[in-house]
Design an enzyme around this catalytic site. Sequence first.
Site, short mmCIF file in Angstrom:
data_model
loop_
_atom_site.label_atom_id
_atom_site.label_comp_id
_atom_site.label_asym_id
_atom_site.label_seq_id
_atom_site.Cartn_x
_atom_site.Cartn_y
_atom_site.Cartn_z
N HIS A 63 -6.90 -5.76 -1.03
CA HIS A 63 -5.83 -4.77 -0.89
C HIS A 63 -4.84 -5.16 0.20
O HIS A 63 -5.15 -5.05 1.39
CB HIS A 63 -6.42 -3.39 -0.59
CG HIS A 63 -5.37 -2.32 -0.51
ND1 HIS A 63 -4.51 -2.05 -1.55
CD2 HIS A 63 -5.01 -1.48 0.49
CE1 HIS A 63 -3.68 -1.09 -1.20
NE2 HIS A 63 -3.96 -0.73 0.04
N SER A 99 0.85 -1.19 0.00
CA SER A 99 0.00 0.00 0.00
C SER A 99 0.89 1.25 0.00
O SER A 99 1.77 1.35 -0.84
CB SER A 99 -0.97 -0.02 1.19
OG SER A 99 -1.98 0.95 1.01
N ASP A 129 -8.18 -6.02 -5.88
CA ASP A 129 -7.91 -4.88 -5.00
C ASP A 129 -8.98 -3.81 -5.20
O ASP A 129 -9.18 -3.32 -6.32
CB ASP A 129 -6.52 -4.31 -5.31
CG ASP A 129 -6.02 -3.32 -4.26
OD1 ASP A 129 -6.83 -2.50 -3.78
OD2 ASP A 129 -4.82 -3.35 -3.95
#
Length: 581
Positions: free
Chosen positions: A494, A196, A448
Amino acid sequence: MRQAVRGTAVAALAAAANAATLAEVCTVANVQAALPANGTLNGINLIPSSVTANAVNDANSTTSSTAYNYCNVTASYVHPGKSQEVVVWYTFPSPDTFKNRFYVAGGGGYSLNSDPTGGLAYGAVAGVTDAGYDAINGVALDTVALAGNGSINWDNIYMFGYQALGEMTQIGKAITPAFYGSNSSSKLYTYYEGCSDGGREGWSQIQRFADEYDGAITGAPAFRYGQQQVNHLFANVAEQTLGYYPPPCELEKIVNITIATCDPLDGRTDGVISRSDLCKLNFNLNSTIGTPYYCAATTSTSLGFGFGSKAKRQSSTSEPAQNGTISAQGVALVERLWEGMINSKGERVYVPWPTGSSFQDTATTYNSTTGAWDLSITSLGGEFVTKFIQLIDVSNLSSLENVTYDTLQDWMNDAMVRYMDSLQTTLPDLTPFQSKGGKIIHYHGEADDSIPTASSIHYYDSVRNIMYPTQSYNESITSLQSWYKLFLVSGAAHCSRNTLMPGPYPEDNMATMIDWVENSIEPTGLNGTVTSGTYSGEVQQLCAWPLRPFWSDNSTMNCQYDQKSIDSWTYTFDAFKVPIY
Ligand code: CA
């Protein structure tokens, strides 16, 4: 003077070689002697009197399942001509477990990593930085990006963007050989790992501090920062443009039908869409219209991933029972989200989310007075616009009145230009890193719902085009893969497994990277372990892009070349007049 002291300390410890104990090396005097003299690292003036050193003997503890003996070290430094002190904090493994490695872990959202112990499992020194704004104690960038309304705190932006991690690594690597009294010419293998924003931070290090790192593992990076952050508002603007705010249950039903219908298209019915491209090319979304849905009343926490401290606070919501059928409007909204953002001229602004992903940014709010579902502006995008673009210190937009796709494009452009050399993090020429032998494992979940998977593919292709302009596609892929590999993770969300799809997830990437860097064992696939569902316990080999997985039967997966698939993941952002990497 310090050089002389340092030489003496090194000589004394070197004489003891590996026989030095933790207690012997973990002293303030030893760390002070190991500090690089001011002027050695240009732009970094260490403050010897700030040093602390404390031995931790967890291995003697009976309460910790994975315990290590190590030395906690903190020190402060300043940038010449500036008064703000920056604190760095390292953990040095006990000399008997040190393996000549240095490890840097990334953070997430607007936060840098604050846990310096991540290297201990690899016999590595590791460190964290407070970036000059108390990041170690949890202060996030969104709370310190502005000095006041209209006034950006550039020191904090640049420190978060790339500088703080790079300096922490430079200092830590300078201290390490002298700390252990080891031969300073012996190789200190240096690794980065993060997902991320931690993935973006990894790219910042590869792009800006290429000399410092030997291997980097970057997951679902939040790079192309201006576009990525504003794109969080795409779903809300799509709802507004279509005039439809769906009950969450309706979209959940569409996602569930999508998964059930597209699961077998990859050749294996395992509850996982391993080929979201085949789903995109073949699934008839209109077929879902009229399907009934039902969700019981709930009090739930937000689906947000905490991108910003404010988002974490908006967590508890109550929703009534939802009972209805999938509408043409709901389908139109999902079609728009799967198409990605297009401006009023028909030009592409950004990549879409992959088919089969959830739709966290679509979240609506139940209005108990009217009984309708209303717009709920996601702070993931709203806060970025207020604080980083409008430069107003409020935590979200109060409305989306008159906000169109064209507005979002303008905001993206504003942010890209403003933060081009700090947060954007898409420099595509990685020659300095490649030419010194650096290795990259880049991965991204194929479902995601926060950072579109195609974002990573676009960057991979940018690097390929920029670095190998005269080679054919296949030649350039071969060249690139020899040091930089991209893996899509079937069905993954994610930076995590997906509760809706029991697919593989890569969790031993450091072992793969260490083998690649230190033993020249180049990975072809990436281990992805399944931990739930019918195939729990199975280890799959994720395919290196551009190859795509396909199951010839329920037990054999092949990585195949599929031009239609590659094309379906390829986008040109013609809404912008400058190249978007
Ligand atoms: Ca499947």
